[in-house]
Design a protein around this motif. Structure first.
Motif, PDB file in Angstrom:
ATOM      1  N   ILE A  57       0.744  -1.310  -0.090  1.00 20.02           N
ATOM      2  CA  ILE A  57       0.039   0.158  -0.061  1.00 20.02           C
ATOM      3  C   ILE A  57       1.030   1.296  -0.020  1.00 20.02           C
ATOM      4  O   ILE A  57       1.854   1.404   0.751  1.00 20.02           O
ATOM      5  N   ARG A  58       0.482   2.165  -0.708  1.00 16.69           N
ATOM      6  CA  ARG A  58       1.247   3.539  -0.993  1.00 16.69           C
ATOM      7  C   ARG A  58       1.344   4.304   0.481  1.00 16.69           C
ATOM      8  O   ARG A  58       0.329   4.285   1.166  1.00 16.69           O
ATOM      9  N   GLY A  63      -1.431   6.733   0.903  1.00 13.78           N
ATOM     10  CA  GLY A  63      -2.660   6.146   0.450  1.00 13.78           C
ATOM     11  C   GLY A  63      -3.890   6.713   1.635  1.00 13.78           C
ATOM     12  O   GLY A  63      -4.942   7.490   0.860  1.00 13.78           O
ATOM     13  N   THR A  64      -3.796   6.557   2.686  1.00 18.13           N
ATOM     14  CA  THR A  64      -4.702   6.961   3.564  1.00 18.13           C
ATOM     15  C   THR A  64      -5.159   8.490   3.585  1.00 18.13           C
ATOM     16  O   THR A  64      -6.354   8.823   3.734  1.00 18.13           O
ATOM     17  N   LYS A  83      -5.015  10.218   0.898  1.00 17.26           N
ATOM     18  CA  LYS A  83      -5.735  10.452  -0.194  1.00 17.26           C
ATOM     19  C   LYS A  83      -7.123   9.825  -0.356  1.00 17.26           C
ATOM     20  O   LYS A  83      -7.992  10.037  -1.175  1.00 17.26           O
ATOM     21  N   VAL A  84      -7.484   8.754   0.622  1.00 20.02           N
ATOM     22  CA  VAL A  84      -8.834   8.143   0.462  1.00 20.02           C
ATOM     23  C   VAL A  84      -9.827   8.844   1.567  1.00 20.02           C
ATOM     24  O   VAL A  84     -10.945   8.626   1.591  1.00 20.02           O
ATOM     25  N   THR A  85      -9.005   9.737   2.391  1.00 16.15           N
ATOM     26  CA  THR A  85      -9.794  10.182   3.529  1.00 16.15           C
ATOM     27  C   THR A  85     -10.001  11.743   3.248  1.00 16.15           C
ATOM     28  O   THR A  85     -10.732  12.481   4.057  1.00 16.15           O
ATOM     29  N   GLY A  86      -9.398  12.243   2.237  1.00 18.06           N
ATOM     30  CA  GLY A  86      -9.623  13.736   1.860  1.00 18.06           C
ATOM     31  C   GLY A  86      -8.674  14.587   2.712  1.00 18.06           C
ATOM     32  O   GLY A  86      -8.849  15.777   2.651  1.00 18.06           O
ATOM     33  N   ALA A 104      -5.309  14.700   2.334  1.00 16.27           N
ATOM     34  CA  ALA A 104      -4.101  15.027   1.390  1.00 16.27           C
ATOM     35  C   ALA A 104      -4.314  16.380   1.101  1.00 16.27           C
ATOM     36  O   ALA A 104      -5.200  16.929   0.527  1.00 16.27           O
ATOM     37  N   ILE A 127       3.303  11.889  -8.059  1.00 20.91           N
ATOM     38  CA  ILE A 127       2.209  12.012  -9.074  1.00 20.91           C
ATOM     39  C   ILE A 127       1.561  10.609  -9.092  1.00 20.91           C
ATOM     40  O   ILE A 127       0.226  10.545  -9.654  1.00 20.91           O
ATOM     41  N   GLY A 128       2.070   9.563  -8.882  1.00 21.52           N
ATOM     42  CA  GLY A 128       1.300   8.175  -9.130  1.00 21.52           C
ATOM     43  C   GLY A 128       2.015   7.224  -8.336  1.00 21.52           C
ATOM     44  O   GLY A 128       1.850   6.092  -9.049  1.00 21.52           O
ATOM     45  N   TYR A 168       1.265  -0.220  -9.793  1.00 19.44           N
ATOM     46  CA  TYR A 168       1.412   1.183 -10.404  1.00 19.44           C
ATOM     47  C   TYR A 168       1.994   1.310 -12.036  1.00 19.44           C
ATOM     48  O   TYR A 168       1.715   2.057 -12.630  1.00 19.44           O
TER      49      TYR A 168
END
Lengths: 157, 769
Positions: B24-25, B28-29, B31-34, B36, B496-497, B660
């Motif tokens: 897992i990046r 990640g957390t 970016k999935v919880t708003g 970031a 960026i990714g 990725y």
């Protein structure tokens, strides 16, 4: 410029703050209430990055006026996780590498949540149909669709 | 070269401990919880909001700007025009010694004497509230003298075309070229690469095919608009929070235009919502900075989506002519290319890369490639994923597909016969190192998709290949061992990714640590050495080289520390692949062994914390090749082309994080499919852009694409410790010719101008009757 007091329930919490009569719901969430999770990608309803759930209905918050949401219930990306754990969609997005830059991710997660809340067992086509209002430029959608499929399976098991 | 548990000869099975796994990046957390923080999310006390006034004309002289009414509006704090720039010496060289015309750079940010495209910025307003800033824009009066625009590349090359830059002459980068360098022109540059003798090559050919092609302007289409916040403090220190692929590049360019020392600027890069090359240029930072200096307050500018389409990004629209000659047995004996790329308002289209890449997948003895960089009334073209390559390679691949039909040779066999091999010279004459062009073509030939039977009416299959040379460039990082054995890794590359993950994996692999032991962080420009852009498919390659060198240096330092503690010679200390540090037993027969954590915990009392900083500029990036297969259905009633199945095969060297890698390939395919089928810019006769929105600039949605199958081929790059080649760019190259061939296979019509939108396909079907 005229300000008014906006009273809403955001993510289960009663909030009261000043907004401008020209603010969209997205403007009010971001610039007045400090909730930066909903993103502005186009400001005219084409990209879905600002999706939130308003009184149980998925909306693009850039296309709703703040003045319309007095006494409403709003769920944003900040309200998706539990205090000690992620929502299954958040988990499966991470496991599937369903995000690259991440800017569209809050909108996709809110849209996918609204889908699974109303249709817990969608087909691939139903997922694609439901998410067609959310643009992603990084992934080609493949891993996003798989993440939603995995989340549906996890929620249903 | 030291590596850990590596099997250098293995292809497809890599033999590494972590590389090739899918953790897992680290970001990640967030970016999935708003949580970031992206550039437009920047908030601080006293923040002002700025908006830009943009040209309503495609080409005009600015006679005067009157902002007095705007300044008088309650809540407006400052107005900025080009006259507010300090006025620096406008020539000079960039960091790599190339000429950099700062006047053009500055004029593209805020126009001085002329506007050169619809949406060209002319003034900026900073106000207490975004709505007030918008109101103020309507109160600025600009007096224009409207000029005739030229938006088409071939029209711009004509002798009687409207001239964008009075006095411009053609810069000829070739010998023996008959180009008029006296004439005032829009042709900024003409280059030529030539090898062998094309005349005798074509004379000996059994079959010669010559075709003309056009491609539209294509926007990178990142979902996050550009945004930059700046605060210029009273001590002259400038801090910038922005969305950029190149924080250091933007810092240096800002220092140049504002005539201040680089060290007075701290650029704090925020998370970046996509770029694809379009967030390499600088558009906003000097404006935010100058408005902040005028007001003494932080100023945030976020572009509108309309401005993003009008004034940033797109890759060049092109006109290309290709001529290829071959023998009956399929040997290509001569190739000639004429490439004209629209640069937009200022010189700098990616035609150079178009020239380098045109015949990239093949070895052709006799070849000549002419490239023209032509200014036109449109936004200054920006890099876009394999910049320049999709257009020229589309033209070549489509011609090769026709050649295959003429010769009666399977198109994959034809390509295999002419594939470039190790030792063959590339377009510039440099011999290729170990590459995977043939392996990719073989994998396509044997893929179950390619060998499957195609069924149904109006369905067709296409195949195409692509090449991209990738980039190396400078990268720097610092790694520090903490007392609990964790390692902090700070990098200069914006993520960026998923590069935090791919860089942490390479450091962990080198040091024998776990992925979770490495804590990567993207740092500001004061905290880490100069790092070039996140672009050119270079971050996992170049940053990985740095991570590897950091790991080697930290291993050495841990050995030295143990040797000092044990009072033994350094060469008696070993650092093993599980990160234990050992030496022979002491005189009493006691074992000498430290776990990594055990030694880390003793750092403070034995000489202090251990860290390393590495800065590299590697040029061994290694070329990448991709082969694509597509099945389409063409709706004869609507002209719509539907993609039924898509397979992308690619040599990635070594896949560090396969998820990725797949994601990059799938994303490139999606953008290439947009180029082939739906995306285009519409300029009217006045040079006005008519479709500056996501509704009208039609990027692929979930409903436009199927799942995208990927096959990863691994031919390790000999120029990288883990064999990494860049991944991100080459997958955008093959989709145009691949889909074009499939459309021909489905309905028997070859389309030479991209995109093949429903309107175009339907017109062709109706014309055919």
């Amino acid at each position: 410029m005229a300000r008014f007091v906006l009273k809403t329930n955001i993510n289960g919490e009663e909030r009261e703050f000043l907004a401008d009569e020209r603010d969209s719901l997205l403007d009010a969430l971001r610039e007045r209430a400090g909730l930066m999770g909903a993103k502005e990608g186009c400001n005219n309803g084409n990209c879905g990055a600002c999706a939130v759930v308003l009184d149980g209905r998925l909306v693009n918050s850039c296309c709703v006026m703040a003045a319309e949401v007095d006494n409403s219930e709003i769920t944003t990306i900040e309200g998706l996780a539990e205090p000690d754990s992620l929502h299954p969609l958040q988990e499966t997005f991470l496991e599937n590498a369903a995000l690259q830059c991440g800017i569209c991710t809050p909108g996709f997660l809110m849209s996918a949540k609204a889908l699974l809340d109303s249709n817990p067992n969608p087909t691939e086509h139903e997922i694609r149909w439901w998410l067609a209002g959310n643009l992603c430029r990084c992934t080609g959608y493949d891993k996003i669709i798989r993440a939603v499929q995995d989340a549906a399976e996890r929620i249903n098991s | 070269m030291v590596t850990t548990k590596k099997n250098a000869d293995a292809i497809g099975t890599n033999g590494y401990r972590l590389i090739g796994t899918r953790p897992i990046r680290p970001d990640g957390t967030d970016k999935v919880t708003g949580r970031a923080a992206y550039a437009a999310d920047t908030q601080m006390e006293g923040l002002l909001f700025a908006r830009l006034l943009r040209s309503p004309h495609g080409h005009a002289k600015i006679k005067s700007i009157d902002a007095s009414q705007a300044l008088a509006l309650d809540g407006v704090e400052a107005v900025l025009t080009a006259a507010d720039f300090p006025g620096i010496e406008m020539s000079g060289n960039d960091r790599n010694g190339r000429p950099a015309d700062n006047q053009w750079l500055q004029d593209n940010i805020l126009a001085s004497d002329k506007v050169l495209y619809h949406g060209h910025a002319v003034a900026a307003v900073a106000a207490k509230d975004p709505h007030i800033a918008e109101d103020a824009l309507t109160l600025i009066n600009v007096d224009y003298e409207v000029l005739t625009p030229v938006t088409d590349v071939r029209e711009a090359m004509l002798d009687d075309a409207p001239i964008l830059h009075p006095g411009m002459r053609t810069n000829v980068q070739a010998s023996d070229v008959e180009t008029d360098t006296e004439r005032e022109t829009n042709i900024a540059m003409h280059m030529r690469l030539e090898r062998g003798d094309i005349k005798s090559g074509f004379d000996s050919a059994d079959v010669v095919i010559e075709r003309e092609f056009e491609t539209s302007w294509y926007h990178q289409g990142y979902i996050e608009p550009h945004s930059a916040t700046a605060f210029w403090n009273r001590d002259g220190k400038l801090t910038i929070w922005n969305s950029s692929q190149g924080p250091f590049v933007v810092r240096d360019a800002t220092a140049k235009l504002l005539d201040i020392p680089i060290a007075d600027i701290t650029l704090i890069p925020q998370e970046i919502g996509g770029g694809f090359g379009g967030k390499i240029p600088m558009y906003l930072e000097p404006i935010s900075a100058l408005l902040s200096r005028k007001t003494g307050k932080p100023v945030r500018i976020t572009m509108t989506r309309e401005a993003v389409f009008q004034a940033t990004g797109p890759t060049s629209a092109t006109y290309n002519r290709i001529k290829i000659g071959a023998m009956r047995d399929g040997t290509i004996v001569a190739a000639d290319a004429y490439l004209a790329y629209a640069a937009g308002a200022y010189p700098g289209s990616p035609v150079g890369a178009g020239v380098q890449c045109a015949f990239g997948p093949y070895y052709i003895e006799n070849q000549r490639i002419d490239g023209y960089d032509v200014v036109t009334n449109g936004p200054k073209s920006a890099a876009y994923r394999a910049p320049g390559a999709p257009a020229s390679e589309f033209a070549v691949e489509a011609t090769i597909n026709e050649l295959s039909e003429s010769l009666g040779i399977d198109s994959v066999e034809l390509r295999l016969k002419n594939a470039i091999k190790e030792g063959n010279p590339n377009a510039a004459g440099v011999p290729m190192p170990r590459i995977g062009a043939e392996e990719v073509m073989e994998a396509v030939k044997n893929h179950p998709h390619y060998t499957s039977e195609l069924q149904g009416d109006d369905v067709g299959r296409g195949v195409g290949f692509g090449f991209w040379h990738n980039a190396g460039l400078e990268s720097g990082s610092t790694a520090t061992i903490n007392s609990d054995g964790s390692v902090s890794l700070i990098v200069g590359s914006v993520d960026i990714g998923g590069t935090r993950a791919s860089l942490a994996m390479q450091l962990a692999e080198t040091m024998g640590l776990s992925y979770e032991d490495i804590k990567p962080r993207v740092a500001d420009t004061d905290s880490v050495p100069f790092t070039h852009v996140t672009g050119g498919s270079r971050t996992t390659f170049a940053g990985g080289w740095v991570a590897y060198e950091l790991g080697i240096e930290l291993r050495e330092k841990m050995r030295e520390r143990a040797a000092n503690i044990w009072e033994v010679d350094l060469d008696e200390v070993e650092y093993s692949d599980d990160a234990t540090i050992t030496s022979k037993p002491d005189n009493e027969g006691n074992e000498r062994e430290f776990t990594f954590v055990g030694l880390a915990s003793k750092m403070a009392s034995t000489g202090g914390q251990i860290s390393a900083t590495v800065s590299l500029n590697k040029t061994s990036q290694g070329a990448a090749y991709g082969g694509h297969i597509v099945d389409v259905h063409v709706d004869r009633d609507t002209g719509k082309v539907e993609i039924l199945r898509y397979t992308a095969v690619q040599d990635v060297g070594t896949a560090i994080h396969p998820s990725y890698v797949e994601g990059q390939i799938q994303g490139g395919v999606a953008q290439g499919a947009g180029m082939a089928l739906t995306e285009e810019y519409f300029y009217d006769d006045e040079g006005l852009l008519k479709n500056a929105s996501f509704l009208d600039y039609r990027m692929p949605t979930t409903l436009d694409l199927p799942m995208i199958e990927t096959e990863i081929v691994e031919v390790p790059n000999p120029g990288h410790p883990f064999g990494v080649r860049g991944v991100g760019e080459v997958p955008i190259v093959p989709p145009m010719p691949t889909i074009q061939q499939a459309v021909y296979d489905a309905i028997g019509i070859r389309l030479y101008d991209m995109p093949m939108s429903p309107r175009v396909v339907l017109e062709e079907l109706l014309n055919e009757g």
